[in-house]
Motif scaffolding. Structure first.
Motif, short mmCIF file in Angstrom:
data_model
loop_
_atom_site.label_atom_id
_atom_site.label_comp_id
_atom_site.label_asym_id
_atom_site.label_seq_id
_atom_site.Cartn_x
_atom_site.Cartn_y
_atom_site.Cartn_z
N SER A 186 7.66 0.37 14.67
CA SER A 186 6.78 1.42 15.15
C SER A 186 5.96 2.02 14.01
O SER A 186 4.74 2.22 14.13
CB SER A 186 7.60 2.52 15.83
OG SER A 186 6.79 3.60 16.23
N TRP A 187 6.62 2.28 12.88
CA TRP A 187 5.91 2.85 11.73
C TRP A 187 4.84 1.88 11.23
O TRP A 187 3.71 2.28 10.92
CB TRP A 187 6.90 3.16 10.61
CG TRP A 187 6.27 3.91 9.46
CD1 TRP A 187 6.14 5.25 9.32
CD2 TRP A 187 5.68 3.31 8.30
NE1 TRP A 187 5.49 5.54 8.15
CE2 TRP A 187 5.20 4.36 7.49
CE3 TRP A 187 5.50 1.99 7.86
CZ2 TRP A 187 4.56 4.15 6.28
CZ3 TRP A 187 4.86 1.77 6.65
CH2 TRP A 187 4.40 2.85 5.88
N TYR A 238 1.87 1.87 13.72
CA TYR A 238 1.02 3.05 13.64
C TYR A 238 0.24 3.11 12.32
O TYR A 238 -0.81 3.73 12.24
CB TYR A 238 1.87 4.32 13.79
CG TYR A 238 2.14 4.70 15.23
CD1 TYR A 238 1.27 5.51 15.94
CD2 TYR A 238 3.29 4.25 15.88
CE1 TYR A 238 1.52 5.87 17.26
CE2 TYR A 238 3.56 4.59 17.19
CZ TYR A 238 2.67 5.41 17.88
OH TYR A 238 2.93 5.75 19.18
N THR A 239 0.80 2.46 11.28
CA THR A 239 0.18 2.52 9.96
C THR A 239 -0.79 1.36 9.71
O THR A 239 -1.91 1.55 9.22
CB THR A 239 1.26 2.52 8.86
OG1 THR A 239 2.17 3.61 9.10
CG2 THR A 239 0.63 2.71 7.48
N ARG A 245 3.26 10.30 14.79
CA ARG A 245 3.85 9.07 14.27
C ARG A 245 5.21 9.29 13.62
O ARG A 245 6.20 8.59 13.92
CB ARG A 245 2.90 8.44 13.24
CG ARG A 245 3.41 7.13 12.65
CD ARG A 245 2.66 6.77 11.38
NE ARG A 245 2.97 7.70 10.29
CZ ARG A 245 2.42 7.64 9.07
NH1 ARG A 245 1.50 6.73 8.82
NH2 ARG A 245 2.75 8.52 8.14
N ILE A 285 5.48 0.33 19.98
CA ILE A 285 4.08 0.00 19.67
C ILE A 285 3.17 0.07 20.90
O ILE A 285 2.07 -0.47 20.90
CB ILE A 285 3.98 -1.39 19.01
CG1 ILE A 285 4.36 -2.51 19.99
CG2 ILE A 285 4.84 -1.47 17.76
CD1 ILE A 285 4.10 -3.92 19.44
N THR A 334 8.84 8.00 15.03
CA THR A 334 9.65 7.07 14.23
C THR A 334 11.06 7.63 14.03
O THR A 334 12.05 6.90 14.16
CB THR A 334 8.99 6.82 12.86
OG1 THR A 334 7.70 6.26 13.07
CG2 THR A 334 9.83 5.86 12.03
N GLU A 340 1.44 2.55 22.24
CA GLU A 340 0.15 3.21 22.02
C GLU A 340 -0.77 2.40 21.10
O GLU A 340 -1.97 2.26 21.40
CB GLU A 340 0.37 4.63 21.51
CG GLU A 340 0.97 5.55 22.58
CD GLU A 340 1.13 6.98 22.11
OE1 GLU A 340 1.33 7.18 20.89
OE2 GLU A 340 1.06 7.89 22.95
N PRO A 341 -0.28 1.84 19.96
CA PRO A 341 -1.16 0.99 19.15
C PRO A 341 -1.69 -0.24 19.89
O PRO A 341 -2.86 -0.61 19.72
CB PRO A 341 -0.27 0.59 17.96
CG PRO A 341 0.72 1.70 17.84
CD PRO A 341 0.99 2.12 19.25
N ASP A 367 -4.41 0.98 22.31
CA ASP A 367 -5.66 1.29 21.60
C ASP A 367 -6.34 0.02 21.10
O ASP A 367 -7.57 -0.12 21.20
CB ASP A 367 -5.37 2.22 20.42
CG ASP A 367 -4.94 3.61 20.87
OD1 ASP A 367 -5.21 3.97 22.04
OD2 ASP A 367 -4.31 4.33 20.06
N TRP A 370 -0.56 -3.02 15.30
CA TRP A 370 0.53 -3.66 16.03
C TRP A 370 0.70 -5.13 15.64
O TRP A 370 1.81 -5.67 15.71
CB TRP A 370 0.31 -3.53 17.53
CG TRP A 370 -0.94 -4.20 18.05
CD1 TRP A 370 -2.18 -3.66 18.18
CD2 TRP A 370 -1.05 -5.56 18.50
NE1 TRP A 370 -3.06 -4.58 18.68
CE2 TRP A 370 -2.40 -5.76 18.90
CE3 TRP A 370 -0.15 -6.62 18.63
CZ2 TRP A 370 -2.85 -6.97 19.39
CZ3 TRP A 370 -0.61 -7.83 19.12
CH2 TRP A 370 -1.95 -8.00 19.50
N SER A 397 5.57 12.79 22.88
CA SER A 397 4.22 13.11 22.40
C SER A 397 3.57 14.16 23.30
O SER A 397 2.95 15.12 22.82
CB SER A 397 3.37 11.83 22.36
OG SER A 397 2.06 12.12 21.95
#
Length: 413
Positions: free
Chosen positions: A179-180, A183-184, A265, A56, A269, A58-59, A62, A187, A258
């Motif tokens: 992680s999923w 990103y969805t 994403r 997590i 995952t 990157e989330p 951000d 976090w 990445s």
């Protein structure tokens, strides 16, 4: 019940003498499986909550408007807190019943995850990771110490692997799922999932683990004795150096892939899931191998293989299938070290095994902190592709550490 006597008993016999009897002996196999399953589940929860940061980064970056490298320091904060807190708390709670200690540790961990999910700033989130480290620092070494003290010697490595399986399953399922979710749904939702898993496990520990588990009491004096024993500390340090090499790369595997492979994403995952599957396979392989050829030899072989596997990640991009297959192999052979290392410490440390296992758990997080720190410096100086060069250099240090430890302990197995 003395420790030597307890070791000759099966898990059904580790209840205090007042509860032993014919009825208990008849359900011995079921009780053994149940206890191991609960201990493994507790490790799954703390393993997921500890390492979920990897999936997590990157989330979080951000959401709280910080750099990814800064978000990655959440793992470092956790590790640096865990390192001193775990052995101290295990020593200070050494005379309290194991069921109560495990339940308390899980409650602290759940509370910390809840605070983190509500954190309005990065500073408060980092503070919640310190509290989480205190809870997890009680749980993992206590589960290992229970099993190490009570499993028959010929099955000790496999029994340790069974309990350690919880952490590796967290790699296989918990981290990719977290992680999923991150990103969805964000976090914060991922941390709420950790809380939701922790609460029922607290209830399982409290209501399903029997009262009166026999154990070897530990104290702050035992901690001091282990810290002063250069032979034991050299063996424990191998955990830190080996995992430092792994986490130079693993901490930043999501942004690395990445950048170099264009993964988003779903691919991130899947790669974390692949790494986790390898961790589960490695956990099983390491326990079986250590029981067969000895813990020292197992660790030596695994370290040599890692030296050859890590540079792969400096030559990306490569075909996607190859990246997934190589990641599975790397993870399997990397996470095979856990049960073998714990067995080696039990063999070396004897009556001080509970404290030694707590220090070993600390070394896991020291290694992850050092590795992630080296990874951050490597990225700043040379970019993501240099991680596959830095990691094997650290693994060379681990190899030297292992060989020095084996010589000091006259360990040729």
């Amino acid at each position: 019940m003395h420790l030597d006597k307890a070791r000759s008993y099966t898990l059904a016999h580790i209840l205090d003498d007042r509860r032993e009897g014919a009825i208990l002996i008849r359900i011995e196999g079921q009780l053994t499986r149940q206890l191991l399953l609960i201990l493994a589940t507790a490790n799954f929860v703390v393993g997921m909550g500890a390492f979920i940061v990897i999936g997590i980064i990157e989330p979080v970056a951000d959401g709280l408007q910080v750099a990814p490298g800064t978000a990655g320091t959440l793992l470092t904060v956790y590790a640096l807190a865990y390192a001193p807190l775990s052995p101290m708390l295990v020593a200070l709670t050494g005379k309290i019943g194991r069921r109560r200690v495990l339940a308390a540790g899980l409650c602290i961990f759940a509370l910390a995850s809840l605070i983190g999910s509500l954190a309005p700033s990065f500073g408060i989130l980092a503070g919640s990771r310190i509290l989480a480290a205190a809870g997890a620092g009680i749980v993992t070494p206590v589960t290992a110490a229970i099993v190490a003290a009570l499993a028959p010697p010929e099955r000790r490595a496999k029994s340790l692997a069974a309990v350690f399986l919880g952490i590796t399953l967290a790699q296989a399922l918990g981290i990719p799922a977290g992680s999923w979710v991150a990103y969805t749904f964000g976090w914060r939702a991922a941390l709420v999932c950790v809380v939701a898993l922790a609460v029922p496990v607290v209830l399982l520990v409290w209501f399903r683990i029997p009262k009166g588990l026999a154990f070897q009491p530990s104290s702050p004096a035992d901690l001091v004795r282990v810290l002063r024993d250069g032979r034991m500390m050299l063996a424990i340090c191998f955990t830190a150096t080996f995992l430092a090499a792994i986490f130079v790369l693993y901490t930043y595997v999501a942004p690395l892939l990445s950048q170099t492979m264009g993964f988003g994403r779903d691919e991130i995952t899947l790669i974390l899931l692949t790494f986790g599957i390898g961790a589960v396979l490695g956990n099983i392989l390491g326990g079986a191998l250590a029981d067969r050829i000895g813990s020292g030899r197992t660790l030596f072989i695994l370290t040599i293989i890692q030296l050859g596997a890590l540079p792969f990640y400096s030559v990306l991009p490569l075909p996607v299938t190859l990246v997934f297959v190589w990641t599975l192999i790397w993870s399997t052979l990397g996470w095979s070290f856990g049960a073998a290392q714990q067995l080696r410490l039990v063999e070396l440390c004897g009556a001080q095994a509970p404290v030694a296992l707590a220090l070993n758990a600390s070394a896991i997080y020291v290694g992850s902190a050092v590795g992630s720190g080296i990874g951050a410096i490597t990225i700043a100086w040379a970019g993501y592709s240099a991680l596959g060069v830095a990691a094997p250099l650290v693994m060379l240090v681990a190899l030297a550490n292992l060989q020095a430890s084996r010589r000091a302990s006259t360990d040729t197995r």
